[in-house]
Design a protein around this motif. Sequence first.
Motif, PDB file in Angstrom:
ATOM      1  N   ALA A 146     -27.434 -42.200  61.693  1.00 37.21           N
ATOM      2  CA  ALA A 146     -26.623 -43.337  61.250  1.00 37.21           C
ATOM      3  C   ALA A 146     -27.090 -44.628  61.914  1.00 37.21           C
ATOM      4  CB  ALA A 146     -25.152 -43.092  61.568  1.00 37.21           C
ATOM      5  N   ARG A 147     -26.669 -45.728  61.298  1.00 36.91           N
ATOM      6  CA  ARG A 147     -26.849 -47.072  61.866  1.00 36.91           C
ATOM      7  C   ARG A 147     -25.473 -47.722  61.992  1.00 36.91           C
ATOM      8  NH1 ARG A 147     -32.212 -48.908  61.329  1.00 36.91           N
ATOM      9  NH2 ARG A 147     -33.503 -47.557  60.006  1.00 36.91           N
ATOM     10  N   HIS A 148     -25.392 -48.715  62.841  1.00 36.31           N
ATOM     11  CA  HIS A 148     -24.130 -49.452  62.898  1.00 36.31           C
ATOM     12  C   HIS A 148     -24.403 -50.903  63.291  1.00 36.31           C
ATOM     13  CE1 HIS A 148     -22.960 -49.666  67.402  1.00 36.31           C
ATOM     14  NE2 HIS A 148     -24.247 -49.470  67.336  1.00 36.31           N
ATOM     15  N   ILE A 149     -23.436 -51.711  62.961  1.00 34.49           N
ATOM     16  CA  ILE A 149     -23.438 -53.115  63.383  1.00 34.49           C
ATOM     17  C   ILE A 149     -22.174 -53.303  64.205  1.00 34.49           C
ATOM     18  CG2 ILE A 149     -23.511 -55.530  62.656  1.00 34.49           C
ATOM     19  CD1 ILE A 149     -24.562 -54.550  59.928  1.00 34.49           C
ATOM     20  N   LEU A 150     -22.336 -53.746  65.440  1.00 34.24           N
ATOM     21  CA  LEU A 150     -21.198 -53.928  66.336  1.00 34.24           C
ATOM     22  C   LEU A 150     -20.917 -55.416  66.543  1.00 34.24           C
ATOM     23  CD1 LEU A 150     -19.131 -52.804  68.399  1.00 34.24           C
ATOM     24  CD2 LEU A 150     -20.955 -52.905  70.119  1.00 34.24           C
ATOM     25  N   VAL A 151     -19.661 -55.812  66.299  1.00 31.78           N
ATOM     26  CA  VAL A 151     -19.251 -57.214  66.507  1.00 31.78           C
ATOM     27  C   VAL A 151     -17.928 -57.230  67.267  1.00 31.78           C
ATOM     28  CG1 VAL A 151     -20.476 -58.156  64.514  1.00 31.78           C
ATOM     29  CG2 VAL A 151     -18.159 -57.225  64.225  1.00 31.78           C
ATOM     30  N   ASP A 203     -15.250 -39.818  63.596  1.00 33.11           N
ATOM     31  CA  ASP A 203     -14.440 -39.495  62.418  1.00 33.11           C
ATOM     32  C   ASP A 203     -14.925 -40.275  61.196  1.00 33.11           C
ATOM     33  OD1 ASP A 203     -12.923 -37.790  63.931  1.00 33.11           O
ATOM     34  OD2 ASP A 203     -11.264 -39.194  64.223  1.00 33.11           O
ATOM     35  N   ALA A 204     -15.250 -41.532  61.406  1.00 37.21           N
ATOM     36  CA  ALA A 204     -15.667 -42.374  60.278  1.00 37.21           C
ATOM     37  C   ALA A 204     -17.037 -41.976  59.763  1.00 37.21           C
ATOM     38  CB  ALA A 204     -15.671 -43.844  60.712  1.00 37.21           C
ATOM     39  N   VAL A 205     -17.979 -41.748  60.654  1.00 37.54           N
ATOM     40  CA  VAL A 205     -19.348 -41.505  60.218  1.00 37.54           C
ATOM     41  C   VAL A 205     -19.489 -40.151  59.531  1.00 37.54           C
ATOM     42  CG1 VAL A 205     -20.229 -40.469  62.361  1.00 37.54           C
ATOM     43  CG2 VAL A 205     -21.778 -41.748  60.886  1.00 37.54           C
ATOM     44  N   PHE A 206     -18.759 -39.133  59.980  1.00 34.80           N
ATOM     45  CA  PHE A 206     -18.912 -37.806  59.376  1.00 34.80           C
ATOM     46  C   PHE A 206     -18.195 -37.694  58.032  1.00 34.80           C
ATOM     47  CE2 PHE A 206     -20.569 -36.536  63.466  1.00 34.80           C
ATOM     48  CZ  PHE A 206     -21.466 -35.519  63.146  1.00 34.80           C
ATOM     49  N   GLU A 207     -17.422 -38.686  57.683  1.00 35.10           N
ATOM     50  CA  GLU A 207     -16.805 -38.703  56.356  1.00 35.10           C
ATOM     51  C   GLU A 207     -17.712 -39.336  55.302  1.00 35.10           C
ATOM     52  OE1 GLU A 207     -13.088 -40.679  56.569  1.00 35.10           O
ATOM     53  OE2 GLU A 207     -12.053 -39.070  57.641  1.00 35.10           O
ATOM     54  N   LEU A 208     -18.745 -40.034  55.750  1.00 35.77           N
ATOM     55  CA  LEU A 208     -19.644 -40.723  54.822  1.00 35.77           C
ATOM     56  C   LEU A 208     -20.666 -39.766  54.218  1.00 35.77           C
ATOM     57  CD1 LEU A 208     -20.399 -43.915  56.958  1.00 35.77           C
ATOM     58  CD2 LEU A 208     -18.903 -43.790  54.941  1.00 35.77           C
ATOM     59  N   GLU A 209     -21.219 -40.175  53.098  1.00 32.80           N
ATOM     60  CA  GLU A 209     -22.339 -39.478  52.485  1.00 32.80           C
ATOM     61  C   GLU A 209     -23.597 -40.303  52.745  1.00 32.80           C
ATOM     62  OE1 GLU A 209     -22.388 -36.514  51.135  1.00 32.80           O
ATOM     63  OE2 GLU A 209     -20.243 -36.296  51.578  1.00 32.80           O
ATOM     64  N   ALA A 212     -24.174 -44.278  52.218  1.00 27.21           N
ATOM     65  CA  ALA A 212     -22.909 -45.013  52.154  1.00 27.21           C
ATOM     66  C   ALA A 212     -22.614 -45.689  53.493  1.00 27.21           C
ATOM     67  CB  ALA A 212     -21.771 -44.069  51.788  1.00 27.21           C
ATOM     68  N   TYR A 213     -21.770 -46.716  53.426  1.00 25.62           N
ATOM     69  CA  TYR A 213     -21.342 -47.400  54.645  1.00 25.62           C
ATOM     70  C   TYR A 213     -19.816 -47.546  54.606  1.00 25.62           C
ATOM     71  CZ  TYR A 213     -21.576 -51.414  51.434  1.00 25.62           C
ATOM     72  OH  TYR A 213     -21.430 -52.257  50.364  1.00 25.62           O
ATOM     73  N   LYS A 228     -23.314 -47.122  58.755  1.00 25.85           N
ATOM     74  CA  LYS A 228     -24.002 -46.622  57.572  1.00 25.85           C
ATOM     75  C   LYS A 228     -24.591 -45.251  57.865  1.00 25.85           C
ATOM     76  CE  LYS A 228     -27.711 -47.492  54.255  1.00 25.85           C
ATOM     77  NZ  LYS A 228     -28.885 -48.324  53.895  1.00 25.85           N
ATOM     78  N   MET A 229     -24.320 -44.323  56.979  1.00 24.88           N
ATOM     79  CA  MET A 229     -24.903 -42.983  57.083  1.00 24.88           C
ATOM     80  C   MET A 229     -26.287 -42.989  56.439  1.00 24.88           C
ATOM     81  SD  MET A 229     -24.826 -39.599  57.434  1.00 24.88           S
ATOM     82  CE  MET A 229     -23.134 -39.035  57.583  1.00 24.88           C
ATOM     83  N   GLU A 230     -27.295 -42.563  57.190  1.00 26.49           N
ATOM     84  CA  GLU A 230     -28.653 -42.478  56.656  1.00 26.49           C
ATOM     85  C   GLU A 230     -28.983 -41.079  56.155  1.00 26.49           C
ATOM     86  OE1 GLU A 230     -30.599 -44.826  56.037  1.00 26.49           O
ATOM     87  OE2 GLU A 230     -30.060 -46.519  57.295  1.00 26.49           O
ATOM     88  N   ASP A 231     -28.573 -40.050  56.916  1.00 29.31           N
ATOM     89  CA  ASP A 231     -28.978 -38.688  56.557  1.00 29.31           C
ATOM     90  C   ASP A 231     -28.057 -37.684  57.244  1.00 29.31           C
ATOM     91  OD1 ASP A 231     -30.567 -36.661  55.447  1.00 29.31           O
ATOM     92  OD2 ASP A 231     -31.777 -36.503  57.278  1.00 29.31           O
ATOM     93  N   LYS A 232     -27.924 -36.511  56.630  1.00 24.93           N
ATOM     94  CA  LYS A 232     -27.220 -35.379  57.219  1.00 24.93           C
ATOM     95  C   LYS A 232     -28.166 -34.186  57.228  1.00 24.93           C
ATOM     96  CE  LYS A 232     -22.350 -36.167  55.992  1.00 24.93           C
ATOM     97  NZ  LYS A 232     -21.184 -35.602  55.255  1.00 24.93           N
TER      98      LYS A 232
END
Length: 287
Positions: A146-151, A203-209, A212-213, A228-232
């Motif tokens: 996954a990737r993320h943007i932190l603000v 919890d948030a990232v493992f719900e994504l496909e 998706a973000y 953003k989920m890149e791959d599982k």
Amino acid sequence: MFRISMRRPVQAVAVSLLAVTLGSASLSAAEPGDVVAKVGDADITEADIAFAAQDLGQQLQQFPPDQWRALLLDVVVDMELIAQAARKDGLDQDPDFKKQLEFLELQALRNAYISQKIDGAITDEVLNSAYEEEFKDYEGPEEVNARHILVNEKAEAEDLIKQLDDGADFVELAKEKSTGPSGPNGGDLGYFGKGQMVKPFEDAVFELEPGAYTKEPVQTQFGWHVIKMEDKRRQEKPAFEAVAGELRQRLIREQYEARMAELKAATEVEILDDTLQLPSQQSEAAQ
């Protein structure tokens, strides 16, 4: 259960000892039967030095390796001199000594049997077969890339989500806006499994496909995240080298226990002193 001592064959011990000894010019010619000294009519061989090295391994570490052979030889010479004196005084005929000798022979035979018949039976082929059998249907835990943007503010995260909805590139936004250490790398967090991230993020990232973000900002103690989920994928089975040592020890233990069960089934063992019986044996005797 007593601790199993796995002793290597004499030649292997002798060669391994000499291999780490500096200044040994005749390493390739070293054999267990090679005579290195004489004490009266007695020969001291490479095998004697090897056995001494097994017993004195930890003490040897206190000295430079180039002194080991000389130190070991000195020990064996002293042993031989004292042993000859003991025989001269008839100590080798002492009943207590003979009992001790019988026990040492018993111990040595046990060690030789375990080394050759149990440990020695775990060949590379056996170990590889056990590895393949162990992990043939292996399905590791799920992990994600996954990737993320932190603000710092929720409003900032909401604005980033709007930009993504409008077609903005996640990697470029992360490089430009993220305050987290992964920002310069496009927010890339690599692969990780459950339990490695804080709970709201996980919890948030493992719900994504994949692809998706998050459509709503995710809050943690670090700030507000857009993820953003890149791959599982499922974790791959461990490499052979990573588990070979543990697997070998398990096979040795299983072989030992199986062989002991066979030997006990074939030979009656009678405990004559009731105080030496284990609780399970006492229960059986009472029935």
